[in-house]
Design a protein around this motif. Structure first.
Motif, PDB file in Angstrom:
ATOM      1  N   VAL A 160     -20.216 -18.871  15.450  1.00  0.00           N
ATOM      2  CA  VAL A 160     -21.180 -19.494  14.937  1.00  0.00           C
ATOM      3  C   VAL A 160     -21.174 -20.740  16.425  1.00  0.00           C
ATOM      4  CG1 VAL A 160     -22.118 -21.577  13.665  1.00  0.00           C
ATOM      5  CG2 VAL A 160     -20.945 -19.461  12.550  1.00  0.00           C
ATOM      6  N   ALA A 161     -22.127 -20.795  17.078  1.00  0.00           N
ATOM      7  CA  ALA A 161     -22.332 -21.787  17.990  1.00  0.00           C
ATOM      8  C   ALA A 161     -23.439 -22.640  17.763  1.00  0.00           C
ATOM      9  CB  ALA A 161     -22.764 -21.146  19.238  1.00  0.00           C
ATOM     10  N   PRO A 162     -23.410 -23.763  17.018  1.00  0.00           N
ATOM     11  CA  PRO A 162     -24.369 -24.618  16.349  1.00  0.00           C
ATOM     12  C   PRO A 162     -25.459 -25.497  17.104  1.00  0.00           C
ATOM     13  CG  PRO A 162     -22.367 -25.810  16.264  1.00  0.00           C
ATOM     14  CD  PRO A 162     -21.965 -24.328  16.952  1.00  0.00           C
ATOM     15  N   ALA A 163     -25.104 -25.650  18.621  1.00  0.00           N
ATOM     16  CA  ALA A 163     -25.836 -26.378  19.391  1.00  0.00           C
ATOM     17  C   ALA A 163     -25.549 -25.693  20.981  1.00  0.00           C
ATOM     18  CB  ALA A 163     -25.612 -27.712  19.358  1.00  0.00           C
ATOM     19  N   LEU A 164     -26.729 -26.002  21.728  1.00  0.00           N
ATOM     20  CA  LEU A 164     -26.497 -26.215  23.182  1.00  0.00           C
ATOM     21  C   LEU A 164     -26.029 -27.607  23.466  1.00  0.00           C
ATOM     22  CD1 LEU A 164     -27.029 -24.519  25.790  1.00  0.00           C
ATOM     23  CD2 LEU A 164     -29.401 -25.143  25.649  1.00  0.00           C
ATOM     24  N   ILE A 166     -18.959 -23.458  20.614  1.00  0.00           N
ATOM     25  CA  ILE A 166     -18.355 -22.460  19.682  1.00  0.00           C
ATOM     26  C   ILE A 166     -17.604 -23.280  18.559  1.00  0.00           C
ATOM     27  CG2 ILE A 166     -17.115 -20.716  18.896  1.00  0.00           C
ATOM     28  CD1 ILE A 166     -17.751 -19.461  21.851  1.00  0.00           C
ATOM     29  N   SER A 167     -18.130 -23.585  17.534  1.00  0.00           N
ATOM     30  CA  SER A 167     -17.687 -24.529  16.143  1.00  0.00           C
ATOM     31  C   SER A 167     -16.689 -23.331  15.516  1.00  0.00           C
ATOM     32  CB  SER A 167     -18.391 -25.316  15.707  1.00  0.00           C
ATOM     33  OG  SER A 167     -19.402 -24.377  15.062  1.00  0.00           O
ATOM     34  N   HIS A 168     -17.205 -22.391  15.189  1.00  0.00           N
ATOM     35  CA  HIS A 168     -16.132 -21.220  14.235  1.00  0.00           C
ATOM     36  C   HIS A 168     -16.275 -19.960  14.777  1.00  0.00           C
ATOM     37  CE1 HIS A 168     -17.768 -24.763  11.622  1.00  0.00           C
ATOM     38  NE2 HIS A 168     -16.886 -24.226  10.598  1.00  0.00           N
ATOM     39  N   ILE A 169     -15.209 -19.313  14.780  1.00  0.00           N
ATOM     40  CA  ILE A 169     -15.115 -17.876  15.296  1.00  0.00           C
ATOM     41  C   ILE A 169     -13.837 -17.436  14.382  1.00  0.00           C
ATOM     42  CG2 ILE A 169     -13.433 -18.850  17.188  1.00  0.00           C
ATOM     43  CD1 ILE A 169     -14.453 -16.269  18.756  1.00  0.00           C
TER      44      ILE A 169
END
Length: 208
Positions: A71-75, A86-89
């Motif tokens: 999960v990459a929530p933002a540029l 990358i906030s979650h992996i």
């Protein structure tokens, strides 16, 4: 950081596999909660940034086959560089988890994953994701490239990823949940996704 750990090779890594990629315009104030305080959320549309949900199956890598969900929530703009945070992996391979944390400062956590034709599902303590889709009949090979940023405990890095895949659009039923707030990113219900087949991707050396 244990970059010379005998369990895995150092970067860059080359991986082959397939992936499902969801892209979503997300309110910048929603994405803000998942990125560091010193990072500027970059809007690609008024008040909206771009978030990514990535589910993949690697059948070839320096540590063997495994599955992954990102999960990459933002540029974001951080320390003079633009990239996806990358906030979650989540990963279902212990050595990949150790390598991701040690080499790229990725906050990898264990998840259970299954991948069969038309369905990818991940389940973990703080990350749950699913995509149900009709495998596309036609695709075209295209290149891709990007920059990612991440942090694990006190370590952080940015790195480039580039490669190519046979890509096609598909309609999918998507779900994302787990940690508080993840559902606010809007990866739920029916949406268009990018299906990547015969993918080859190179994960570059980390920079700090």
């Amino acid at each position: 950081m244990a970059l010379d750990d005998p369990r895995f090779q150092s970067a860059p890594w080359t991986l082959r596999g397939e992936a499902i990629v969801g892209l979503k315009l997300v309110r910048s104030d929603v994405a803000r909660q998942f990125v560091p305080a010193d990072a500027k959320v970059v809007c690609v549309w008024p008040g909206r940034t771009l978030a990514i949900l990535y589910l993949c199956k690697y059948w070839e890598s320096p540590v063997g086959s495994y599955h992954e969900v990102i999960v990459a929530p933002a540029l974001v703009w951080r320390k003079g560089r633009l990239g996806f945070w990358i906030s979650h992996i989540g990963v279902d391979h212990a050595t990949s988890i150790a390598a991701g944390r040690a080499i790229w400062a990725l906050p990898k956590e264990p998840v259970s994953m299954e991948w069969i034709a038309g369905r990818a599902r991940a389940s973990g303590s703080g990350l749950n994701a699913q995509a149900l889709f009709e495998p596309p009949r036609r695709s075209i090979r295209l290149p891709f490239a990007g920059v990612a940023m991440s942090k694990y405990r006190k370590d952080e890095s940015w790195f480039a990823a580039r490669g190519s895949a046979r890509v096609a659009f598909a309609r999918a039923s998507v779900e994302l949940g787990g940690d508080p707030g993840l559902g606010q990113l809007g990866f739920v219900g029916t949406m268009s996704v990018v299906v990547c087949e015969q993918m080859k991707i190179k994960i570059g050396r980390p920079h700090r």
